[in-house]
Structure formats: structure tokens, C-alpha cells
Design a protein around this motif. Structure first.
Motif, PDB file in Angstrom:
ATOM      1  N   GLY A 111     -70.526  36.957 -23.087  1.00  5.15           N
ATOM      2  CA  GLY A 111     -70.303  38.270 -23.199  1.00  5.15           C
ATOM      3  C   GLY A 111     -68.800  38.506 -23.736  1.00  5.15           C
ATOM      4  O   GLY A 111     -68.454  39.331 -24.557  1.00  5.15           O
ATOM      5  N   GLY A 112     -67.991  37.717 -23.293  1.00  7.06           N
ATOM      6  CA  GLY A 112     -66.529  37.626 -23.578  1.00  7.06           C
ATOM      7  C   GLY A 112     -66.370  37.349 -25.116  1.00  7.06           C
ATOM      8  O   GLY A 112     -65.449  37.795 -26.088  1.00  7.06           O
ATOM      9  N   ILE A 113     -67.304  36.191 -25.543  1.00  2.00           N
ATOM     10  CA  ILE A 113     -67.090  36.003 -26.972  1.00  2.00           C
ATOM     11  C   ILE A 113     -67.700  37.042 -27.960  1.00  2.00           C
ATOM     12  O   ILE A 113     -66.848  37.223 -29.046  1.00  2.00           O
ATOM     13  CB  ILE A 113     -68.042  34.622 -27.357  1.00  2.00           C
ATOM     14  CG1 ILE A 113     -67.242  33.176 -26.442  1.00  2.00           C
ATOM     15  CG2 ILE A 113     -68.215  34.298 -28.676  1.00  2.00           C
ATOM     16  CD1 ILE A 113     -68.128  32.122 -26.702  1.00  2.00           C
ATOM     17  N   MET A 114     -68.807  37.829 -27.561  1.00  2.00           N
ATOM     18  CA  MET A 114     -69.234  38.919 -28.105  1.00  2.00           C
ATOM     19  C   MET A 114     -68.259  39.898 -28.384  1.00  2.00           C
ATOM     20  O   MET A 114     -68.239  40.613 -29.223  1.00  2.00           O
ATOM     21  CB  MET A 114     -70.499  39.317 -27.785  1.00  2.00           C
ATOM     22  CG  MET A 114     -71.600  38.047 -27.738  1.00  2.00           C
ATOM     23  SD  MET A 114     -72.181  37.889 -29.489  1.00  2.00           S
ATOM     24  CE  MET A 114     -72.795  39.558 -30.061  1.00  2.00           C
ATOM     25  N   ASP A 115     -67.566  40.320 -27.228  1.00  2.00           N
ATOM     26  CA  ASP A 115     -66.626  41.343 -27.255  1.00  2.00           C
ATOM     27  C   ASP A 115     -65.415  40.887 -28.164  1.00  2.00           C
ATOM     28  O   ASP A 115     -64.943  41.952 -28.737  1.00  2.00           O
ATOM     29  CB  ASP A 115     -65.934  41.698 -25.636  1.00  2.00           C
ATOM     30  CG  ASP A 115     -67.067  42.307 -24.839  1.00  2.00           C
ATOM     31  OD1 ASP A 115     -68.128  42.682 -25.363  1.00  2.00           O
ATOM     32  OD2 ASP A 115     -66.753  42.149 -23.598  1.00  2.00           O
ATOM     33  N   GLY A 116     -65.059  39.706 -27.958  1.00  2.00           N
ATOM     34  CA  GLY A 116     -64.026  39.276 -29.072  1.00  2.00           C
ATOM     35  C   GLY A 116     -64.402  39.415 -30.503  1.00  2.00           C
ATOM     36  O   GLY A 116     -63.471  39.902 -31.281  1.00  2.00           O
ATOM     37  N   ALA A 117     -65.397  38.954 -30.758  1.00  2.00           N
ATOM     38  CA  ALA A 117     -65.968  39.135 -32.206  1.00  2.00           C
ATOM     39  C   ALA A 117     -66.201  40.732 -32.614  1.00  2.00           C
ATOM     40  O   ALA A 117     -65.799  40.880 -33.913  1.00  2.00           O
ATOM     41  CB  ALA A 117     -67.542  38.412 -32.242  1.00  2.00           C
ATOM     42  N   SER A 129     -64.527  43.306 -31.383  1.00  2.00           N
ATOM     43  CA  SER A 129     -63.055  43.812 -31.636  1.00  2.00           C
ATOM     44  C   SER A 129     -62.524  42.992 -33.111  1.00  2.00           C
ATOM     45  O   SER A 129     -61.807  43.936 -33.728  1.00  2.00           O
ATOM     46  CB  SER A 129     -62.185  43.208 -30.627  1.00  2.00           C
ATOM     47  OG  SER A 129     -62.579  43.630 -29.297  1.00  2.00           O
ATOM     48  N   LEU A 130     -62.676  41.807 -33.256  1.00  2.00           N
ATOM     49  CA  LEU A 130     -62.107  41.205 -34.463  1.00  2.00           C
ATOM     50  C   LEU A 130     -62.839  42.298 -35.714  1.00  2.00           C
ATOM     51  O   LEU A 130     -62.260  42.230 -36.944  1.00  2.00           O
ATOM     52  CB  LEU A 130     -62.587  40.076 -34.633  1.00  2.00           C
ATOM     53  CG  LEU A 130     -61.915  39.073 -35.967  1.00  2.00           C
ATOM     54  CD1 LEU A 130     -60.361  39.144 -35.961  1.00  2.00           C
ATOM     55  CD2 LEU A 130     -62.337  37.656 -35.871  1.00  2.00           C
ATOM     56  N   SER A 131     -64.123  42.437 -35.812  1.00  2.00           N
ATOM     57  CA  SER A 131     -64.961  42.891 -36.543  1.00  2.00           C
ATOM     58  C   SER A 131     -64.176  44.467 -37.043  1.00  2.00           C
ATOM     59  O   SER A 131     -64.020  44.835 -38.267  1.00  2.00           O
ATOM     60  CB  SER A 131     -66.357  43.212 -36.235  1.00  2.00           C
ATOM     61  OG  SER A 131     -67.046  44.028 -37.500  1.00  2.00           O
ATOM     62  N   ARG A 132     -64.050  45.003 -36.000  1.00  2.00           N
ATOM     63  CA  ARG A 132     -63.450  46.473 -36.072  1.00  2.00           C
ATOM     64  C   ARG A 132     -61.910  46.339 -36.636  1.00  2.00           C
ATOM     65  O   ARG A 132     -61.604  47.302 -37.365  1.00  2.00           O
ATOM     66  CB  ARG A 132     -63.334  47.124 -34.736  1.00  2.00           C
ATOM     67  CG  ARG A 132     -64.485  47.988 -34.150  1.00  2.00           C
ATOM     68  CD  ARG A 132     -64.302  48.756 -33.011  1.00  2.00           C
ATOM     69  NE  ARG A 132     -64.667  47.694 -31.837  1.00  2.00           N
ATOM     70  CZ  ARG A 132     -64.453  48.053 -30.527  1.00  2.00           C
ATOM     71  NH1 ARG A 132     -63.288  48.959 -30.323  1.00  2.00           N
ATOM     72  NH2 ARG A 132     -64.618  46.987 -29.877  1.00  2.00           N
ATOM     73  N   PHE A 133     -61.247  45.422 -36.392  1.00  2.00           N
ATOM     74  CA  PHE A 133     -59.726  45.203 -36.617  1.00  2.00           C
ATOM     75  C   PHE A 133     -60.088  44.886 -38.464  1.00  2.00           C
ATOM     76  O   PHE A 133     -59.295  45.580 -39.252  1.00  2.00           O
ATOM     77  CB  PHE A 133     -59.124  43.957 -36.108  1.00  2.00           C
ATOM     78  CG  PHE A 133     -57.888  43.522 -36.736  1.00  2.00           C
ATOM     79  CD1 PHE A 133     -56.729  44.495 -36.691  1.00  2.00           C
ATOM     80  CD2 PHE A 133     -57.922  42.399 -37.647  1.00  2.00           C
ATOM     81  CE1 PHE A 133     -55.394  44.011 -37.260  1.00  2.00           C
ATOM     82  CE2 PHE A 133     -56.766  42.209 -38.078  1.00  2.00           C
ATOM     83  CZ  PHE A 133     -55.582  42.861 -38.091  1.00  2.00           C
ATOM     84  N   VAL A 134     -60.786  44.126 -38.783  1.00  2.00           N
ATOM     85  CA  VAL A 134     -61.145  43.769 -40.166  1.00  2.00           C
ATOM     86  C   VAL A 134     -61.518  44.954 -40.797  1.00  2.00           C
ATOM     87  O   VAL A 134     -61.082  45.335 -42.200  1.00  2.00           O
ATOM     88  CB  VAL A 134     -62.030  42.571 -40.330  1.00  2.00           C
ATOM     89  CG1 VAL A 134     -62.234  42.298 -41.822  1.00  2.00           C
ATOM     90  CG2 VAL A 134     -61.299  41.319 -39.821  1.00  2.00           C
ATOM     91  N   ASN A 135     -62.484  45.697 -40.226  1.00  2.00           N
ATOM     92  CA  ASN A 135     -62.890  47.097 -40.946  1.00  2.00           C
ATOM     93  C   ASN A 135     -62.009  47.935 -41.185  1.00  2.00           C
ATOM     94  O   ASN A 135     -61.837  48.934 -42.045  1.00  2.00           O
ATOM     95  CB  ASN A 135     -64.062  47.583 -40.348  1.00  2.00           C
ATOM     96  CG  ASN A 135     -65.261  46.748 -40.369  1.00  2.00           C
ATOM     97  OD1 ASN A 135     -65.611  46.255 -41.427  1.00  2.00           O
ATOM     98  ND2 ASN A 135     -66.430  46.876 -39.477  1.00  2.00           N
ATOM     99  N   ALA A 136     -60.996  48.161 -40.174  1.00  2.00           N
ATOM    100  CA  ALA A 136     -59.757  48.889 -40.147  1.00  2.00           C
ATOM    101  C   ALA A 136     -58.830  48.544 -41.322  1.00  2.00           C
ATOM    102  O   ALA A 136     -58.262  49.540 -41.780  1.00  2.00           O
ATOM    103  CB  ALA A 136     -59.154  49.306 -38.747  1.00  2.00           C
ATOM    104  N   LEU A 137     -58.666  47.271 -41.444  1.00  2.00           N
ATOM    105  CA  LEU A 137     -57.740  47.026 -42.543  1.00  2.00           C
ATOM    106  C   LEU A 137     -58.217  47.328 -43.856  1.00  2.00           C
ATOM    107  O   LEU A 137     -57.599  47.804 -44.774  1.00  2.00           O
ATOM    108  CB  LEU A 137     -57.712  45.375 -42.515  1.00  2.00           C
ATOM    109  CG  LEU A 137     -56.788  44.812 -41.488  1.00  2.00           C
ATOM    110  CD1 LEU A 137     -56.788  43.251 -41.433  1.00  2.00           C
ATOM    111  CD2 LEU A 137     -55.383  45.318 -41.463  1.00  2.00           C
ATOM    112  N   GLY A 138     -59.596  47.313 -43.987  1.00  2.00           N
ATOM    113  CA  GLY A 138     -60.000  47.675 -45.391  1.00  2.00           C
ATOM    114  C   GLY A 138     -60.203  49.332 -45.704  1.00  2.00           C
ATOM    115  O   GLY A 138     -60.451  49.673 -46.821  1.00  2.00           O
ATOM    116  N   ALA A 139     -60.103  49.942 -44.453  1.00  2.00           N
ATOM    117  CA  ALA A 139     -60.407  51.384 -44.842  1.00  2.00           C
ATOM    118  C   ALA A 139     -58.993  52.147 -45.256  1.00  2.00           C
ATOM    119  O   ALA A 139     -58.015  51.689 -45.467  1.00  2.00           O
ATOM    120  CB  ALA A 139     -60.658  52.023 -43.372  1.00  2.00           C
TER     121      ALA A 139
END
Length: 54
Positions: free
Chosen positions: A36-42, A44-54
Motif C-alpha cells: 500500500g505504501g509503495i502504491m501511494d508513492g507511485a 504521488s510520483l505520477s501526479r507530480f510528473v503529470n503536473a510538470l507536463g501541464a
């Protein structure tokens, strides 16, 4: 020193096997929490990368 590392690995594997066999419900909870912790981290990382592209 290499023999010490080898023995350490065997002891760790034996401890994990003992834990799984004696307390399977608790071991499943630990695995579930860890994944669950690994999935939460992944996520969060996905949201961060998407925010960089927006």
C-alpha cells in the motif's frame, strides 16, 4: 567476511519462513501495508510528473 554474509542471508530467510509459518495473518498484514505504501508513492510520483507536463 563472505561466509558471514552468507550465514546472514540464511538466518534472514529462516526468520522470514518462521514468521510466515507461525503468524500468517500478521505477515499478510505487513505485506499489505508495504505494498500500500509503495502504491501511494507511485501515485504521488505520477501526479507530480503529470503536473510538470501541464
Amino acid at each position: 567476511m563472505a561466509k558471514l554474509k552468507q550465514w546472514g542471508k540464511y538466518i534472514l530467510i529462516a526468520f522470514i519462513a518462521f514468521y510466515l509459518l507461525t503468524q500468517p495473518e500478521s505477515a499478510a498484514g505487513v505485506i499489505h501495508s508495504g505494498l500500500g505504501g509503495i502504491m501511494d508513492g507511485a501515485e504521488s510520483l505520477s501526479r507530480f510528473v503529470n503536473a510538470l507536463g501541464a
